[in-house]
Write a protein that holds these residues in place. Structure first.
Motif, mmCIF file in Angstrom:
data_model
loop_
_atom_site.group_PDB
_atom_site.id
_atom_site.type_symbol
_atom_site.label_atom_id
_atom_site.label_comp_id
_atom_site.label_asym_id
_atom_site.label_seq_id
_atom_site.Cartn_x
_atom_site.Cartn_y
_atom_site.Cartn_z
ATOM 1 N N GLN A 1 1.292 4.235 -2.911
ATOM 2 C CA GLN A 1 1.177 5.652 -2.557
ATOM 3 C C GLN A 1 2.408 6.435 -3.000
ATOM 4 O OE1 GLN A 1 0.516 6.330 1.619
ATOM 5 N NE2 GLN A 1 0.775 8.543 1.442
ATOM 6 N N GLN B 1 0.166 -8.199 -7.014
ATOM 7 C CA GLN B 1 -0.948 -8.336 -6.079
ATOM 8 C C GLN B 1 -2.154 -9.014 -6.700
ATOM 9 O OE1 GLN B 1 -0.585 -3.925 -4.674
ATOM 10 N NE2 GLN B 1 -1.526 -5.039 -2.992
ATOM 11 N N LYS C 1 0.837 -1.197 0.000
ATOM 12 C CA LYS C 1 0.000 0.000 0.000
ATOM 13 C C LYS C 1 0.874 1.249 0.000
ATOM 14 C CE LYS C 1 -3.958 2.091 2.334
ATOM 15 N NZ LYS C 1 -4.920 1.961 3.470
ATOM 16 N N GLU C 2 1.937 1.228 0.804
ATOM 17 C CA GLU C 2 2.876 2.354 0.838
ATOM 18 C C GLU C 2 3.583 2.504 -0.503
ATOM 19 O OE1 GLU C 2 5.559 3.332 4.326
ATOM 20 O OE2 GLU C 2 7.075 2.672 2.873
#
Length: 438
Positions: free
Chosen positions: A261, A293, A257-258
């Protein structure tokens, strides 16, 4: 009257030479040749009374000294302005003109401006991707300042440039050592003139070295010490490399997720700064993250966006890479017609631009596609084409082709050709080891 030998040295040397005097002509029992030489080099450890004595021997009084220094300063300022012009020529791609000036206006290492001259020369070699020669010039600057017993802001820039050159040469351990020496230079001199760009660039290169050396936890921790200041770095390329490095760290630590971002931030930053090629690279990496993913539709959008930048990208290799990665994506997802379309475009562009490594890769993937469809003979023909082209490409693609051929012959139960391919692969690996050994 307080005298600065750094400022006086070149003035005294010029005055002496204008009068045709040798060092030996001025030396006597009270001042030696070496002391006079040290004064002219601007060494700060020379006693002031020696400087005063030399001025008296030359017949230079206070008022004359001011005039001489003013004249010398004008000459030095003009030379420094011309060096700035040289750096502009280098950065704008007019390297030939820069090199002609550097050859014509070379300075000895004892000249008061020698460190500026060698720094500009290092910049020239760096622009020509001759990193070893660039390192030599930057090391010369450090040696000159060390001998003169001065702490010059240019030293930090030299540490930065040496660190960067070693990084580009793949010498990550050495690059890290130089980065640490540069950090020590910063910590030792609180009163020194600061160069924020050099400091941040050095910190950035240090963390990139840690990543290359797979010291991930240390790299992730070190990022926090300067990450908020990254936008202050002048090099757009380095900024995006730092983003890419942090993305790699996040992915390695399972922080997907980071990573997404960060890539979105990088895409926005590159877009605002007109860095179209870097935007494309970011979209390609974002596509890879999504694909890993299992977010196939998201990955497809990312690849499609990267490809839409084709007309804005100057680097031909990046255009080819985009088509190639998009084709590989479709191949993995068993969308064979779409994969074939993209890979055949790689063949077309690679032939057009004489990119033999990419052309060989394209034929390998076309062979993989045929094998996936159980068309072994067709796949074999593609691999054989790749084998001929790979002789002009990289060593790694040649090994890949030989591996594919061996596997295909094994599947086809052609034992003789299977063994022949294995032997050829072994011989080529041995050849590569011998080259590395030399």
């Amino acid at each position: 009257m307080q005298l600065s030998t750094m400022e006086l040295g070149e003035t005294i040397r010029s005055y002496r030479k204008e009068r045709g005097l040798r060092l030996e002509d001025l030396a006597d029992d009270q001042i030696s040749v070496s002391t006079i030489s040290n004064i002219e080099r601007g060494y700060s450890h020379v006693k002031e009374e020696k400087v005063r004595y030399l001025l008296e021997k030359l017949g230079i009084d206070f008022h004359q000294l001011n005039a001489l220094e003013t004249k010398q300063k004008q000459k030095d300022d003009l030379y420094l302005l011309e060096l700035k012009a040289v750096e502009t020529w280098i950065s704008s791609g007019n390297s030939k003109r820069a090199w002609e000036w550097l050859k014509k206006n070379r300075l000895s290492e004892t000249h008061a401006l020698a460190h500026f001259y060698h720094f500009s020369k290092g910049k020239y070699y760096f622009s020509q991707e001759d990193y070893e020669k660039a390192i030599t010039e930057y090391q010369t600057v450090l040696r000159i300042t060390k001998v003169a017993h001065v702490h010059h802001p240019l030293e930090l820039e030299c540490y930065r440039e040496i660190c960067h050159s070693l990084y580009l040469l793949g010498s990550y351990e050495q690059s890290l050592e130089v980065a640490d020496r540069g950090m020590e230079w910063i910590e030792e001199g609180e009163k020194r003139k600061k160069n924020k760009d050099a400091e941040l660039t050095l910190a950035g290169l240090r963390v990139l070295c840690l990543i290359q050396l797979e010291r991930m936890n240390e790299a992730y921790y070190f990022y926090s010490s300067f990450w908020s200041d990254v936008p202050l770095i002048r090099s757009s390329y380095l900024i995006i490399q730092l983003y890419m490095g942090k993305v790699r760290l996040s992915r390695a630590l399972g922080l997907n997720k980071e990573a997404i971002q960060l890539l979105e931030e990088a895409i926005r930053w590159c877009g605002e700064n007109g860095e179209h090629s870097l935007v494309c690279e970011c979209w390609l990496m974002l596509a890879n993250v999504y694909h890993e993913q299992g977010l196939i539709e998201f990955a497809d959008v990312a690849y499609r966006t990267a490809l839409a930048l084709e007309d804005r990208i100057k680097e031909r290799s990046l255009v080819v890479q985009t088509y190639l990665e998009y084709g590989m994506f479709y191949l993995k997802e068993q969308q064979y017609e779409a994969a074939k379309e993209k890979i055949e475009q790689v063949v077309f562009l690679s032939k057009r631009w004489n990119d033999f490594t990419s052309l060989a890769k394209a034929y390998v993937y076309l062979g993989d596609l045929q094998v996936e469809l159980n068309q072994l003979e067709n796949g074999l023909n593609q691999y054989l084409q790749a084998k001929e082209i790979a002789k002009k490409g990289s060593a790694q693609i040649r090994l890949t082709v030989l591996e594919r051929l061996a596997e295909t012959y094994r599947t086809m139960e052609d034992d003789q050709k299977f063994m022949d391919s294995l032997i050829e692969k072994f011989a080529f690996e041995q050849e590569l080891r011998e080259k590395v050994g030399h």
